[in-house]
Design a protein around this motif. Structure first.
Motif, PDB file in Angstrom:
ATOM      1  N   PHE A   1      38.972  32.094  30.487  1.00 28.60           N
ATOM      2  CA  PHE A   1      40.106  32.697  31.176  1.00 28.60           C
ATOM      3  C   PHE A   1      39.635  34.016  31.785  1.00 28.60           C
ATOM      4  O   PHE A   1      39.181  34.909  31.064  1.00 28.60           O
ATOM      5  CB  PHE A   1      41.257  32.964  30.202  1.00 28.60           C
ATOM      6  N   GLU A   2      39.736  34.143  33.098  1.00 26.19           N
ATOM      7  CA  GLU A   2      39.340  35.375  33.778  1.00 26.19           C
ATOM      8  C   GLU A   2      40.593  36.180  34.083  1.00 26.19           C
ATOM      9  O   GLU A   2      41.382  35.836  34.956  1.00 26.19           O
ATOM     10  CB  GLU A   2      38.590  35.045  35.077  1.00 26.19           C
ATOM     11  N   ILE A   3      40.786  37.270  33.341  1.00 30.09           N
ATOM     12  CA  ILE A   3      42.013  38.064  33.474  1.00 30.09           C
ATOM     13  C   ILE A   3      41.662  39.544  33.502  1.00 30.09           C
ATOM     14  O   ILE A   3      41.061  40.075  32.550  1.00 30.09           O
ATOM     15  CB  ILE A   3      42.978  37.779  32.305  1.00 30.09           C
ATOM     16  N   ASP A   4      42.018  40.224  34.577  1.00 29.96           N
ATOM     17  CA  ASP A   4      41.823  41.682  34.709  1.00 29.96           C
ATOM     18  C   ASP A   4      40.408  42.115  34.355  1.00 29.96           C
ATOM     19  O   ASP A   4      40.196  43.105  33.639  1.00 29.96           O
ATOM     20  CB  ASP A   4      42.830  42.432  33.831  1.00 29.96           C
ATOM     21  N   GLY A   5      39.424  41.375  34.835  1.00 28.19           N
ATOM     22  CA  GLY A   5      38.047  41.740  34.576  1.00 28.19           C
ATOM     23  C   GLY A   5      37.510  41.318  33.229  1.00 28.19           C
ATOM     24  O   GLY A   5      36.347  41.580  32.907  1.00 28.19           O
ATOM     25  N   HIS A   6      38.340  40.655  32.432  1.00 25.53           N
ATOM     26  CA  HIS A   6      37.919  40.176  31.116  1.00 25.53           C
ATOM     27  C   HIS A   6      37.676  38.669  31.175  1.00 25.53           C
ATOM     28  O   HIS A   6      38.462  37.929  31.780  1.00 25.53           O
ATOM     29  CB  HIS A   6      38.989  40.462  30.059  1.00 25.53           C
ATOM     30  N   THR A   7      36.595  38.232  30.562  1.00 25.62           N
ATOM     31  CA  THR A   7      36.346  36.808  30.377  1.00 25.62           C
ATOM     32  C   THR A   7      36.719  36.462  28.945  1.00 25.62           C
ATOM     33  O   THR A   7      36.076  36.925  27.999  1.00 25.62           O
ATOM     34  CB  THR A   7      34.874  36.459  30.646  1.00 25.62           C
ATOM     35  N   LEU A   8      37.774  35.677  28.806  1.00 29.01           N
ATOM     36  CA  LEU A   8      38.358  35.418  27.482  1.00 29.01           C
ATOM     37  C   LEU A   8      38.235  33.943  27.123  1.00 29.01           C
ATOM     38  O   LEU A   8      38.272  33.068  27.997  1.00 29.01           O
ATOM     39  CB  LEU A   8      39.833  35.830  27.474  1.00 29.01           C
TER      40      LEU A   8
END
Length: 516
Positions: free
Chosen positions: A191-198
């Protein structure tokens, strides 16, 4: 030229016009949609007919644009039946879909499956990065999961990171496993969210109508039980409910069925056992104890139904009800006593692992208006040590709400005392096994002295359970025990009896104060 189309069907407008012509002077109403080359409008038309001077019938049509009103009504209907965050059906609409599926299955003889889904690792993401990131993750997860399903299936969000899918016609385990693998695979993508790869996973439990339940409550509980089994056995798995693996022995099957019926019929209730000051014997609070008054059989022992509820998934539903009912009741007891009291509520392992548990506590406090400091949550040593990281995170959230944590059955579980340092514990409940032979047993005297001394040095409260004799009471009070609980000072009571006991004690205290 604009085309007049009735809201429901063409004959409706024709019938209205015919009625107006046949009954001059009597208005007739109809809702219609007016299609023009650029826009479609909903109109409410009032049609009246009358005779002119020449004796011919004429029509008077008055129209009112109700497009905005109908659009607002549709938005309100959607809001009432859909989750605001993901746009998926909510629990209310899910319930309707399940009931419709049950009715259709009974007519056609074709069953359907229920899948309970829970995200693995979502809480850590939410706690570390905040709710905006967590909400974005849930929206993406909902979209991914929905894409794995057919148009005839229903995917609902039922709270937090929990989803439920209804799959018409899917009744075999291979079918369910195939769908489950698709869901698990799509959730394992980053999951790519706000610069985070989760990365989060997904655990799934399945139940089939009618093999695994012939009602909405049973199907959801059994799918939930299977989902927890998936989590307990490695996560990122799909487990289908199986009576042989998930239920009690054959002789308990009838009791399990009766439990589901008891939930619907409100047969469960709470009794309240007084917890008193060891020196003054003043009531300081009550432990809420769940009871089942089974029609025709009387009270069922909690030792029989609590483990079964833990196994079949009902414990989350029962536990949430008990939490709210206990908090509301203790507020009423405070009004009678004229002073603060606390309520002690047991938390099962399954409740503690539930990601929505803290939400249940918040709802109970908000509903009752009870101060968080007056809610004591009893957990066992085993719960803490089974998953220390989760326990630490949850207990931190609890103490932020000023909730108090008690270790139940202290001394009978893990031998390590490291958790007393690591976790924010407020109270130790000394198990009755160490109380029953006081003060004659040299070993029990030594063990209780050590426990009481340890609690004193750590600034913890202590509650001795199972106190039935005056000599036990005297020993514990003399050696620094804070509070007492047992048949000597009060058996578990119905709310009305507990209220009467509080009134009597309040009257006695008032009389003593006046004499003094």
């Amino acid at each position: 030229m604009a085309e007049l189309i009735p809201r429901d069907n063409h004959p409706a407008v024709l019938a209205a016009l015919r009625e107006a012509l046949e009954s001059p002077g009597l208005p007739s109403r109809v809702n219609a949609r007016l299609n023009t080359p650029t826009v479609a409008l909903w109109m409410e038309l009032q049609v009246s007919a009358y005779r002119n001077e020449a004796g011919h019938a004429e029509l008077l049509v008055v129209g009112r644009d109700i497009s905005g009103q109908l659009a607002t009504e549709e938005r309100l209907r959607h809001m009432a039946t859909h989750d605001a965050l993901t746009g998926l059906p909510n629990r209310s609409l899910l319930s309707d879909r399940i009931r419709m599926s049950i009715s259709q299955a009974r007519r056609t003889g074709r069953g359907f499956a229920i899948l309970a889904l829970d995200l693995d690792g979502f809480k850590k993401v939410n706690d570390a990065l905040g709710h905006p990131v967590g909400d974005a993750l849930l929206r993406i997860a909902a979209s991914r999961l929905a894409e794995t399903l057919r148009h005839v299936d229903t995917l609902a969000r039922v709270g937090g990171d929990e989803f439920v899918a209804v799959l018409p016609g899917a009744v075999s385990e291979p079918e369910i496993q195939m769908i489950g693998r698709r869901m698990i695979s799509t959730m394992q993508l980053p999951f790519e969210i706000d610069g985070h790869t989760l990365y989060v996973g997904c655990s799934i439990g399945g139940a089939v109508f009618p093999e695994h339940g012939d009602s909405e409550v049973k199907l959801l509980a059994h799918a939930d039980a299977a989902m927890y089994r998936a989590k307990e056995t490695g996560k990122a798995r799909c487990v289908v409910y199986n009576h042989a693996r998930f239920t009690q022995p054959e002789h308990d099957v009838s009791m399990e069925a009766a439990m589901f019926q008891a939930v619907r019929d409100g047969e469960f209730l709470l009794h309240y056992q007084p917890i008193v000051d060891a020196r003054t014997r003043q009531i300081m609070g009550f432990e809420a104890l769940m009871r089942w008054n089974r029609p025709g059989q009387g009270m069922v022992s909690p030792a029989q139904f609590i483990p079964m509820a833990e196994s079949n998934g009902l414990i989350n539903l029962l536990g949430a009800w008990a939490m709210k009912a206990a908090c509301v009741q203790i507020k009423r007891f405070e009004e009678i006593a004229g002073r603060p009291l606390y309520v002690s509520v047991n938390v099962s392992p399954r409740q503690f692992r539930n990601d929505q548990f803290i939400d249940v506590v918040d709802e109970a406090l908000a509903l009752s208006g009870l101060d968080g400091e007056k809610l004591l949550l009893e957990i066992t040593e085993g719960i803490l040590m089974a998953d220390p990281e989760h326990a630490e995170s949850l207990l931190t959230a609890m103490t932020a709400r000023r909730l108090k944590i008690a270790i139940d059955d202290f001394g009978t579980g893990y031998s390590s005392l490291a958790y007393l340092k690591r976790f924010p514990i407020a109270t130790l409940k000394i198990d009755r096994a160490f109380i029953k032979d006081l003060p004659s047993s040299v070993k029990d005297v030594a063990i209780c002295n050590v426990m009481l001394s340890l609690a004193s040095h750590l600034n913890l409260n202590t509650v001795a359970e199972g106190v039935e004799k005056e000599e036990q009471m005297d020993f514990l009070a003399a050696h620094g025990c804070s509070m007492i609980q047992g048949f000597l000072t009060g058996r578990p009571l119905m709310p009305s009896d507990a209220a009467a006991l509080l009134k009597a004690q309040a009257a006695a205290e008032t009389a003593a104060h006046q004499i003094g």
